[in-house]
Design a protein around this motif. Structure first.
Motif, PDB file in Angstrom:
ATOM      1  N   MET A  31     -23.442 -24.278   7.704  1.00 57.80           N
ATOM      2  CA  MET A  31     -23.209 -25.687   7.984  1.00 57.80           C
ATOM      3  C   MET A  31     -21.910 -26.179   7.381  1.00 57.80           C
ATOM      4  SD  MET A  31     -26.751 -27.700   7.834  1.00 57.80           S
ATOM      5  CE  MET A  31     -25.752 -29.114   8.284  1.00 57.80           C
ATOM      6  N   ASN A  32     -21.184 -25.315   6.710  1.00 58.68           N
ATOM      7  CA  ASN A  32     -19.989 -25.734   5.998  1.00 58.68           C
ATOM      8  C   ASN A  32     -18.999 -26.410   6.928  1.00 58.68           C
ATOM      9  OD1 ASN A  32     -18.137 -26.068   4.000  1.00 58.68           O
ATOM     10  ND2 ASN A  32     -17.356 -23.976   4.100  1.00 58.68           N
ATOM     11  N   GLY A  33     -18.698 -27.710   6.623  1.00 60.56           N
ATOM     12  CA  GLY A  33     -17.714 -28.441   7.396  1.00 60.56           C
ATOM     13  C   GLY A  33     -18.193 -28.881   8.750  1.00 60.56           C
ATOM     14  N   SER A  34     -19.475 -28.751   9.033  1.00 55.98           N
ATOM     15  CA  SER A  34     -19.949 -29.104  10.368  1.00 55.98           C
ATOM     16  C   SER A  34     -20.026 -30.592  10.574  1.00 55.98           C
ATOM     17  CB  SER A  34     -21.325 -28.483  10.612  1.00 55.98           C
ATOM     18  OG  SER A  34     -22.285 -29.037   9.737  1.00 55.98           O
ATOM     19  N   GLY A  35     -20.206 -31.348   9.499  1.00 55.43           N
ATOM     20  CA  GLY A  35     -20.293 -32.790   9.611  1.00 55.43           C
ATOM     21  C   GLY A  35     -21.409 -33.211  10.531  1.00 55.43           C
ATOM     22  N   SER A  36     -22.650 -32.902  10.174  1.00 55.81           N
ATOM     23  CA  SER A  36     -23.747 -33.198  11.077  1.00 55.81           C
ATOM     24  C   SER A  36     -24.986 -33.639  10.345  1.00 55.81           C
ATOM     25  CB  SER A  36     -24.067 -31.962  11.915  1.00 55.81           C
ATOM     26  OG  SER A  36     -25.194 -32.197  12.716  1.00 55.81           O
ATOM     27  N   MET A  37     -25.645 -34.661  10.908  1.00 53.42           N
ATOM     28  CA  MET A  37     -26.923 -35.114  10.381  1.00 53.42           C
ATOM     29  C   MET A  37     -28.013 -34.074  10.606  1.00 53.42           C
ATOM     30  SD  MET A  37     -27.137 -38.379   9.141  1.00 53.42           S
ATOM     31  CE  MET A  37     -26.135 -39.858   9.066  1.00 53.42           C
ATOM     32  N   LYS A  38     -27.727 -33.009  11.367  1.00 54.60           N
ATOM     33  CA  LYS A  38     -28.737 -31.996  11.635  1.00 54.60           C
ATOM     34  C   LYS A  38     -29.176 -31.288  10.363  1.00 54.60           C
ATOM     35  CE  LYS A  38     -27.133 -31.153  16.358  1.00 54.60           C
ATOM     36  NZ  LYS A  38     -26.525 -30.180  17.284  1.00 54.60           N
ATOM     37  N   GLY A  39     -28.377 -31.441   9.312  1.00 60.09           N
ATOM     38  CA  GLY A  39     -28.762 -30.854   8.042  1.00 60.09           C
ATOM     39  C   GLY A  39     -30.010 -31.491   7.470  1.00 60.09           C
ATOM     40  N   PHE A  40     -30.353 -32.666   7.950  1.00 57.30           N
ATOM     41  CA  PHE A  40     -31.567 -33.350   7.520  1.00 57.30           C
ATOM     42  C   PHE A  40     -32.632 -33.101   8.581  1.00 57.30           C
ATOM     43  CE2 PHE A  40     -28.007 -35.490   5.604  1.00 57.30           C
ATOM     44  CZ  PHE A  40     -28.409 -35.627   4.288  1.00 57.30           C
ATOM     45  N   GLN A  41     -33.492 -32.150   8.313  1.00 56.19           N
ATOM     46  CA  GLN A  41     -34.458 -31.731   9.321  1.00 56.19           C
ATOM     47  C   GLN A  41     -35.505 -32.798   9.612  1.00 56.19           C
ATOM     48  OE1 GLN A  41     -34.000 -28.953  11.004  1.00 56.19           O
ATOM     49  NE2 GLN A  41     -32.193 -28.514   9.760  1.00 56.19           N
ATOM     50  N   ASP A  42     -35.792 -33.614   8.630  1.00 55.78           N
ATOM     51  CA  ASP A  42     -36.825 -34.632   8.799  1.00 55.78           C
ATOM     52  C   ASP A  42     -36.204 -35.928   9.307  1.00 55.78           C
ATOM     53  OD1 ASP A  42     -38.386 -37.061   7.181  1.00 55.78           O
ATOM     54  OD2 ASP A  42     -39.720 -35.574   8.076  1.00 55.78           O
ATOM     55  N   ASP A  43     -36.735 -36.471  10.415  1.00 58.02           N
ATOM     56  CA  ASP A  43     -36.189 -37.701  10.984  1.00 58.02           C
ATOM     57  C   ASP A  43     -36.301 -38.867  10.020  1.00 58.02           C
ATOM     58  OD1 ASP A  43     -35.437 -36.491  13.315  1.00 58.02           O
ATOM     59  OD2 ASP A  43     -37.265 -37.016  14.410  1.00 58.02           O
ATOM     60  N   LEU A  70     -31.461 -42.204   4.981  1.00 59.84           N
ATOM     61  CA  LEU A  70     -30.049 -42.082   4.617  1.00 59.84           C
ATOM     62  C   LEU A  70     -29.211 -43.069   5.411  1.00 59.84           C
ATOM     63  CD1 LEU A  70     -27.695 -40.765   3.174  1.00 59.84           C
ATOM     64  CD2 LEU A  70     -27.673 -38.986   4.939  1.00 59.84           C
ATOM     65  N   TYR A  71     -29.505 -43.203   6.693  1.00 57.50           N
ATOM     66  CA  TYR A  71     -28.791 -44.161   7.542  1.00 57.50           C
ATOM     67  C   TYR A  71     -28.874 -45.553   6.937  1.00 57.50           C
ATOM     68  CZ  TYR A  71     -27.462 -46.816  11.710  1.00 57.50           C
ATOM     69  OH  TYR A  71     -26.839 -47.671  12.569  1.00 57.50           O
ATOM     70  N   ASN A  72     -30.073 -45.970   6.578  1.00 53.62           N
ATOM     71  CA  ASN A  72     -30.277 -47.323   6.050  1.00 53.62           C
ATOM     72  C   ASN A  72     -29.599 -47.514   4.702  1.00 53.62           C
ATOM     73  OD1 ASN A  72     -31.798 -48.091   8.275  1.00 53.62           O
ATOM     74  ND2 ASN A  72     -33.731 -47.449   7.354  1.00 53.62           N
ATOM     75  N   ARG A  73     -29.726 -46.524   3.830  1.00 52.84           N
ATOM     76  CA  ARG A  73     -29.133 -46.645   2.486  1.00 52.84           C
ATOM     77  C   ARG A  73     -27.611 -46.646   2.534  1.00 52.84           C
ATOM     78  NH1 ARG A  73     -32.655 -42.835  -1.663  1.00 52.84           N
ATOM     79  NH2 ARG A  73     -34.657 -43.908  -1.428  1.00 52.84           N
ATOM     80  N   ALA A  74     -27.045 -45.737   3.325  1.00 56.50           N
ATOM     81  CA  ALA A  74     -25.589 -45.672   3.427  1.00 56.50           C
ATOM     82  C   ALA A  74     -25.037 -46.929   4.090  1.00 56.50           C
ATOM     83  CB  ALA A  74     -25.177 -44.428   4.221  1.00 56.50           C
ATOM     84  N   THR A  75     -25.722 -47.408   5.109  1.00 60.62           N
ATOM     85  CA  THR A  75     -25.294 -48.636   5.768  1.00 60.62           C
ATOM     86  C   THR A  75     -25.265 -49.791   4.784  1.00 60.62           C
ATOM     87  OG1 THR A  75     -26.177 -47.950   7.917  1.00 60.62           O
ATOM     88  CG2 THR A  75     -25.844 -50.301   7.597  1.00 60.62           C
ATOM     89  N   LYS A  76     -26.285 -49.881   3.945  1.00 60.31           N
ATOM     90  CA  LYS A  76     -26.347 -50.948   2.948  1.00 60.31           C
ATOM     91  C   LYS A  76     -25.171 -50.866   1.981  1.00 60.31           C
ATOM     92  CE  LYS A  76     -29.367 -53.016  -0.547  1.00 60.31           C
ATOM     93  NZ  LYS A  76     -30.671 -52.906  -1.270  1.00 60.31           N
ATOM     94  N   ASP A  95     -15.763 -38.322   8.400  1.00 61.41           N
ATOM     95  CA  ASP A  95     -16.715 -37.541   9.186  1.00 61.41           C
ATOM     96  C   ASP A  95     -18.116 -38.131   9.071  1.00 61.41           C
ATOM     97  OD1 ASP A  95     -15.595 -34.775  10.260  1.00 61.41           O
ATOM     98  OD2 ASP A  95     -14.587 -35.187   8.379  1.00 61.41           O
ATOM     99  N   PHE A  96     -18.480 -38.471   7.847  1.00 60.31           N
ATOM    100  CA  PHE A  96     -19.831 -38.993   7.629  1.00 60.31           C
ATOM    101  C   PHE A  96     -20.044 -40.322   8.344  1.00 60.31           C
ATOM    102  CE2 PHE A  96     -22.668 -41.822   5.263  1.00 60.31           C
ATOM    103  CZ  PHE A  96     -23.863 -41.137   5.455  1.00 60.31           C
ATOM    104  N   VAL A  97     -19.063 -41.218   8.266  1.00 63.15           N
ATOM    105  CA  VAL A  97     -19.220 -42.532   8.899  1.00 63.15           C
ATOM    106  C   VAL A  97     -19.367 -42.389  10.405  1.00 63.15           C
ATOM    107  CG1 VAL A  97     -18.063 -44.716   9.405  1.00 63.15           C
ATOM    108  CG2 VAL A  97     -18.087 -43.832   7.085  1.00 63.15           C
ATOM    109  N   ILE A  98     -18.603 -41.484  11.008  1.00 64.58           N
ATOM    110  CA  ILE A  98     -18.731 -41.266  12.443  1.00 64.58           C
ATOM    111  C   ILE A  98     -20.121 -40.733  12.768  1.00 64.58           C
ATOM    112  CG2 ILE A  98     -17.940 -39.849  14.377  1.00 64.58           C
ATOM    113  CD1 ILE A  98     -15.121 -40.142  13.273  1.00 64.58           C
ATOM    114  N   GLU A  99     -20.615 -39.770  11.960  1.00 60.97           N
ATOM    115  CA  GLU A  99     -21.967 -39.262  12.173  1.00 60.97           C
ATOM    116  C   GLU A  99     -22.995 -40.377  11.970  1.00 60.97           C
ATOM    117  OE1 GLU A  99     -23.199 -36.393  13.148  1.00 60.97           O
ATOM    118  OE2 GLU A  99     -21.254 -35.444  13.413  1.00 60.97           O
ATOM    119  N   LEU A 100     -22.734 -41.223  10.996  1.00 55.52           N
ATOM    120  CA  LEU A 100     -23.633 -42.336  10.707  1.00 55.52           C
ATOM    121  C   LEU A 100     -23.751 -43.256  11.916  1.00 55.52           C
ATOM    122  CD1 LEU A 100     -25.205 -43.818   8.309  1.00 55.52           C
ATOM    123  CD2 LEU A 100     -23.117 -45.144   8.020  1.00 55.52           C
TER     124      LEU A 100
END
Length: 205
Positions: free
Chosen positions: A1-13, A19-25, A60-65
């Motif tokens: 997953m190195n450098g993939s920049g993907s929420m897929k690393g979080f297997q649980d919805d 994470l979406y809610n906390r980072a957005t806050k 990368d993270f913000v775009i994925e967010l």
């Protein structure tokens, strides 16, 4: 997953949603420039090193967010089940767009301005990331065209109605109204909404 920049690393919805809610806050409270990767990693209960392996940069993270916001929305298949097809078609399309905007409008003008400046710098520094950023616009337009086609199938438009052309024009109107909202200090969300509604009535009436 190195450098993939993907929420897929979080297997649980549920983890992705949290994470979406906390980072957005964090971004709402502090702004894009002030929030660090370390702080975001802590919200995900990860070390900064682990987080960087999943997301090369904060950009990368913000775009994925933001892209995750699309997947967290209800399926489009349910869209027509909860709307009143007897309403004016301009109002139906307006409501559709507002439901998608509301998730992002919580960020506020300050962060959107910062992100606009940041995105312009991507053109030279990180063209691949800029392309990913632009893809969100294409996703929105594609979803809108699909929705217009569904309305056409339901008899809301004439048989010769061109959903592709209409979708692209509507997106252009939305982009204009959004830029006015961001860069005019006294331009309110209500004015943005009203401007979009009036133009939709002009286009779709």
């Amino acid at each position: 997953m190195n450098g993939s920049g993907s929420m897929k690393g979080f297997q649980d919805d549920g983890m992705k949603e949290e994470l979406y809610n906390r980072a957005t806050k964090l971004f709402i409270e502090r702004g894009y420039e002030e929030v660090t990767m370390k702080e975001i990693a802590e919200e995900a209960n990860l070390s900064e090193k682990q987080f960087v392996k999943m997301f090369n940069s904060k950009g990368d993270f913000v775009i994925e967010l933001m892209m995750e916001g699309f997947s967290l929305e209800e399926e489009d298949a349910k869209e027509l089940e909860r709307i009143d097809l007897n309403k004016a078609v301009a109002d139906i399309v307006y409501d559709y767009i507002m439901r998608r905007l509301d998730r992002y409008m919580v960020f506020g003008k300050k962060m959107f301005k910062e992100m606009m400046s940041w995105s312009l710098s991507l053109m030279k520094k990180k063209p691949a990331l800029m392309n990913k950023f632009v893809q969100m616009d294409f996703m929105f337009v594609d979803d809108l065209i699909e929705f217009l086609d569904e309305l056409k199938d339901k008899g809301c438009f004439e048989d010769n109605f061109d959903s592709v052309q209409a979708g692209e024009v509507i997106y252009s109107v939305l982009a204009f109204e959004f830029l006015v909202y961001i860069y005019q200090p006294n331009h309110s969300r209500e004015q943005l909404n009203n401007g979009l509604k009036k133009k939709l009535q002009f286009i779709l009436t």
